[in-house]
Motif scaffolding. Structure first.
Motif, mmCIF file in Angstrom:
data_model
loop_
_atom_site.group_PDB
_atom_site.id
_atom_site.type_symbol
_atom_site.label_atom_id
_atom_site.label_comp_id
_atom_site.label_asym_id
_atom_site.label_seq_id
_atom_site.Cartn_x
_atom_site.Cartn_y
_atom_site.Cartn_z
ATOM 1 N N ILE A 395 54.076 62.555 95.137
ATOM 2 C CA ILE A 395 53.457 63.297 94.034
ATOM 3 C C ILE A 395 54.043 64.694 94.003
ATOM 4 O O ILE A 395 54.015 65.415 95.008
ATOM 5 C CB ILE A 395 51.925 63.366 94.214
ATOM 6 C CG1 ILE A 395 51.339 61.946 94.251
ATOM 7 C CG2 ILE A 395 51.279 64.189 93.115
ATOM 8 C CD1 ILE A 395 49.916 61.903 94.747
ATOM 9 N N ARG A 396 54.612 65.075 92.861
ATOM 10 C CA ARG A 396 55.132 66.430 92.659
ATOM 11 C C ARG A 396 54.428 67.047 91.470
ATOM 12 O O ARG A 396 54.177 66.376 90.470
ATOM 13 C CB ARG A 396 56.647 66.404 92.424
ATOM 14 C CG ARG A 396 57.461 66.076 93.667
ATOM 15 C CD ARG A 396 58.954 66.239 93.408
ATOM 16 N NE ARG A 396 59.729 66.135 94.630
ATOM 17 C CZ ARG A 396 60.195 64.996 95.114
ATOM 18 N NH1 ARG A 396 59.953 63.866 94.462
ATOM 19 N NH2 ARG A 396 60.875 64.973 96.232
ATOM 20 N N ARG A 397 54.155 68.315 91.568
ATOM 21 C CA ARG A 397 53.427 68.991 90.501
ATOM 22 C C ARG A 397 54.251 69.013 89.217
ATOM 23 O O ARG A 397 55.434 69.357 89.230
ATOM 24 C CB ARG A 397 53.103 70.427 90.899
ATOM 25 C CG ARG A 397 52.081 70.511 92.023
ATOM 26 C CD ARG A 397 51.641 71.940 92.261
ATOM 27 N NE ARG A 397 50.624 71.982 93.295
ATOM 28 C CZ ARG A 397 49.334 71.749 93.084
ATOM 29 N NH1 ARG A 397 48.909 71.469 91.881
ATOM 30 N NH2 ARG A 397 48.474 71.799 94.088
ATOM 31 N N GLY A 398 53.586 68.624 88.134
ATOM 32 C CA GLY A 398 54.218 68.724 86.824
ATOM 33 C C GLY A 398 55.192 67.616 86.513
ATOM 34 O O GLY A 398 55.795 67.608 85.440
ATOM 35 N N THR A 399 55.406 66.673 87.432
ATOM 36 C CA THR A 399 56.334 65.574 87.184
ATOM 37 C C THR A 399 55.627 64.252 87.460
ATOM 38 O O THR A 399 54.536 64.208 88.032
ATOM 39 C CB THR A 399 57.578 65.680 88.082
ATOM 40 O OG1 THR A 399 57.168 65.562 89.453
ATOM 41 C CG2 THR A 399 58.293 67.007 87.884
#
Length: 576
Positions: A395-399
């Protein structure tokens, strides 16, 4: 046939790691635990518990009692060279001990059985780091609940010094009165307020908290009715156990109401506990150290509630306790961010019928110290399904989040993973124990089997469905119990006794490249003001702008392709 040949070749090419030492265990050793400083190993067995020195594997102290068998043990450092131990025995009695100056002292019995007909049975017991708090779940006459205790650690330390100075050579505490622990909260399964019972129209317009709790109560009633209808012979105890709870202690993290009063306390002191009940959709949050005039008569109300679309099946908390991962029904994983109070992501892990079984955080951060100073570039979660499949979720922020299949469902049930445990001192590595007794170290981020852990030929891993083991973070060592192989002849009773197998990962060239994982950069994520929290969020958005733009362009291209395909299909339909 070709697939099986490939599997055999792969197994042969994978290196193996042999044990580096061995020691004889007490009879019926059921559980192990290590101290955080790596100095001591505690063992729970028939007739009591023991504390060993790790460096010499010598027994330093025993606490023995006839007809008593310890089935669970935990160890934490209360002060320099003073250790707190929490245990549960085979009768469901929880106790708190202290180990100090080569002596074990019984400080408190959590659930004393005064009346055998009304005895409460401890199902789970946990000590918080440094021993400030403890939490135990109980069952008694069809009722279940969770109690959170506050331990008088300062008073116990003074009393321990007094006990040691007065009776230095006595194995038992003579005329020592230990300070009593206090019940911080008694948490029961959610229920509809009596004033609103049966008033559905009121519940629909009630506050959000009451509405969500009411939904859980309705689901719970439906499940209980199903249990009775399907199997009328089920005992009340079996049904109640299916309604037990899972809890996690939470460290200071954010500017939630009430936490501002405790942000100045030591970083290892928990400020809250989160709880979910089996069959529930909601994660409940309770603040600790709340000022109430009469705690014993006041049932605590959740300070916060995090609702989920599906039933919660399993949960995990990151090392810094900022993130809470929930494995939900229908193959969903939801990761909540306590910093923002909102979901970081909701990911569909698997569309198969196999339910999620366990979930773990892979506490991994990039090598670049520049990135580590601000935030973790990605959050990795390991998910184990009942079918034996293992997935990693990134999980990556904004993607867009994505999943990777690490382990397929085995054809042979003996190859099912019975235990998966993160090896916190080895980067990305998990210890996997299969039902057939095989032990594997697996790199779950790069999807690579690093090595097999091989026991001696005359020993087998005991109870592989629930292995007895402990990981020593400081010494970077695995301790695991091995039993004699019945196929190998044992000449004496001594040869048939269980052995403590020791795997020292520091001595292995295979694993050396994985050693040296830095401590969590997220440990320092407490912010005194809302402005600091917003600044961190804006920094994260700024650092992820390239990835988000790339994801937007990919989504836009897919939409264009879909629009062209839809237009072509529409034209063909009109022509036909």
């Amino acid at each position: 046939m070709e697939a099986s040949c490939k599997a055999e070749i792969s197994t042969e090419e994978t290196p193996s790691l042999k044990h580096s030492g061995m020691a004889q265990l007490p009879e019926s050793t059921n559980c192990l635990a290590c101290s955080e400083d790596g100095r001591y190993l505690s063992l729970g067995h028939s007739r009591g518990l023991s504390v060993w020195r790790v460096s010499s594997l010598m027994c330093m102290a025993n606490w023995l009692q006839r007809r008593l068998e310890i089935t669970f043990i935990q160890m934490t450092t209360m002060a320099e060279m003073v250790y707190l131990l929490g245990t549960v025995d085979d009768m469901g009695v929880a106790r708190v001990f202290a180990y100090h100056c080569d002596s074990i002292h019984l400080l408190s019995v959590i659930n004393i059985m005064e009346d055998i007909n009304r005895r409460s049975i401890c199902l789970t017991f946990e000590l918080s780091e440094r021993g400030h708090y403890g939490a135990a779940s109980f069952i008694c006459n069809g009722a279940v609940w969770l109690e959170v205790f506050h331990f008088p650690t300062d008073a116990w330390l003074k009393e321990l010094k007094t006990a040691v100075s007065h009776h230095p050579n006595s194995p038992r505490d003579l005329d020592v009165t230990w300070s009593l622990l206090t019940v911080e909260a008694k948490i029961k399964p959610p229920k509809i307020p009596a004033a609103l019972e049966g008033q559905l129209e009121v519940l629909q317009t009630a506050d959000f908290l009451t509405h969500c709790l009411a939904l859980d109560v309705d689901i719970d009633r439906h499940q209980w009715n199903e249990c009775f209808n399907k199997d009328s012979e089920k005992t009340m105890e079996t049904i109640v156990k299916s309604r037990c709870c899972t809890h996690h202690f939470l460290l200071p993290c954010s500017k939630f109401p009430g936490e501002s009063k405790v942000l100045s306390q030591p970083a290892e002191l928990p400020v809250a506990v989160c709880v979910w009940w089996k069959g529930s959709h909601n994660l409940l949050h309770y603040l600790l150290q709340k000022t109430t005039k009469n705690k014993s008569n006041v049932e605590p109300i959740p300070d916060m509630l995090w609702p989920n679309a599906k039933e919660i099946l399993c949960s995990a908390v990151s090392r810094c306790t900022r993130y809470i991962a929930l494995g939900l029904d229908d193959g969903l994983v939801c990761v909540w961010d306590r910093q923002s109070g909102s979901p970081l992501s909701v990911v569909l892990v698997t569309a198969t019928d196999s339910a999620l079984f366990r979930i773990h955080f892979v506490d991994y951060w990039p090598v670049s110290t520049e990135n580590c100073q601000t935030f973790a570039s990605a959050v990795h979660v390991l998910v184990v399904c009942k079918s034996g499949t293992i997935h990693t979720v990134t999980i990556r922020r904004g993607t867009e989040s994505y999943t990777v299949l690490v382990n397929e469902s085995p054809k042979d049930s003996r190859d099912l993973p019975s235990m998966t445990a993160p090896v916190s001192f080895l980067q990305n590595l998990f210890l996997v124990v299969q039902r057939n007794g095989k032990m594997i170290l697996k790199d779950v981020i790069n999807d690579k089997t690093v090595c097999f852990l091989i026991p001696p030929k005359t020993l087998l891993i005991s109870t592989p469905c629930k292995p007895v083991y402990a990981l020593d973070t400081e010494q970077q060592t695995l301790f695991i119990r091995g039993d004699s192989d019945p196929d190998c002849s044992a000449d004496s009773k001594k040869d048939r006794q269980s052995q403590l197998l020791i795997y020292d990962f520091r001595e292995s060239e295979i694993i050396r490249q994985y050693i040296g994982l830095p401590h969590s950069p997220q440990q320092k994520t407490s912010f005194a003001t809302l402005a600091e929290t917003c600044n961190l969020y804006l920094q994260q958005r700024g650092l992820s702008v390239d990835e988000r733009n790339k994801a937007i362009m990919e989504t836009w291209m897919k939409l264009q392709e879909y629009a062209v395909t839809a237009q072509q299909n529409l034209t063909r339909a009109e022509v036909n």
